[in-house]
Design an enzyme around this catalytic site. Structure first.
Site, PDB file in Angstrom:
ATOM      1  N   ASN A   1       0.859  -1.170   0.000  1.00 30.87           N
ATOM      2  CA  ASN A   1       0.000   0.000   0.000  1.00 30.87           C
ATOM      3  C   ASN A   1       0.899   1.226   0.000  1.00 30.87           C
ATOM      4  OD1 ASN A   1      -1.742   2.170   1.438  1.00 30.87           O
ATOM      5  ND2 ASN A   1      -3.180   0.541   0.881  1.00 30.87           N
TER       6      ASN A   1
ATOM      7  N   TYR B   1       2.984   2.657   3.574  1.00 28.88           N
ATOM      8  CA  TYR B   1       3.738   1.419   3.785  1.00 28.88           C
ATOM      9  C   TYR B   1       3.298   0.559   4.964  1.00 28.88           C
ATOM     10  CZ  TYR B   1       7.052   1.950  -0.005  1.00 28.88           C
ATOM     11  OH  TYR B   1       7.619   2.020  -1.240  1.00 28.88           O
TER      12      TYR B   1
ATOM     13  N   GLU C   1       2.826 -14.427   4.153  1.00 30.89           N
ATOM     14  CA  GLU C   1       2.622 -15.416   5.214  1.00 30.89           C
ATOM     15  C   GLU C   1       1.386 -15.082   6.042  1.00 30.89           C
ATOM     16  OE1 GLU C   1       5.355 -13.676   4.347  1.00 30.89           O
ATOM     17  OE2 GLU C   1       7.095 -14.449   5.427  1.00 30.89           O
TER      18      GLU C   1
END
Length: 136
Positions: free
Chosen positions: A47, A50, A57
């Protein structure tokens, strides 16, 4: 590379193309194999702000739990990083894995060159913060 690891590597290479990584151009993919032979997929999603991004994961693990599975249902975690060297889970992901995946569950790490390492979260985060430490 063993045939099974080669097949996983090929799946990860296809999955990484779903990564939304326009800022870093660093694609990460995660496959979680369940004991019932189902698999759950995750990719990194960045995004412009950040901190709002999420790693592959954690994307995959959130889905595992959203689908009603638990840590004892996970057979293995397979991780690909778009790297020439060994890439491994970031610190946040290691902490999340330590709580949501059994400590003995195999974690296989791949990079652009294929399979690199099989480990587990106990080896990746030997002194993890555990829920029991929240006890008063």
């Amino acid at each position: 590379m063993m045939a099974e690891k080669q097949n996983v590597f090929e799946e990860l290479l296809m999955l990484k193309e779903n990564s939304y990584s326009p800022y870093s151009n660093f694609k990460v993919a995660c496959l979680i194999y369940l004991k019932n032979n189902d698999q759950v997929k995750g990719v990194n999603v960045e995004n412009a702000a950040y901190p709002a991004g999420i790693c592959a994961e954690r994307t995959a693990l959130a889905q595992v739990y959203s689908l009603g599975y638990k840590k004892h249902d996970i057979k293995s975690l397979e991780l690909y990083t778009d790297s020439e060297t060994l890439g491994s889970p970031c610190g946040v992901c290691r902490q999340v894995i330590s709580e949501l995946v059994d400590w003995s569950t195999p974690i296989s790490i791949y990079n652009k060159n294929g399979f690199q390492l099989e480990t587990n979260i106990k080896k990746l985060l030997p002194h993890a913060f555990q829920p029991a430490q929240l006890s008063k």
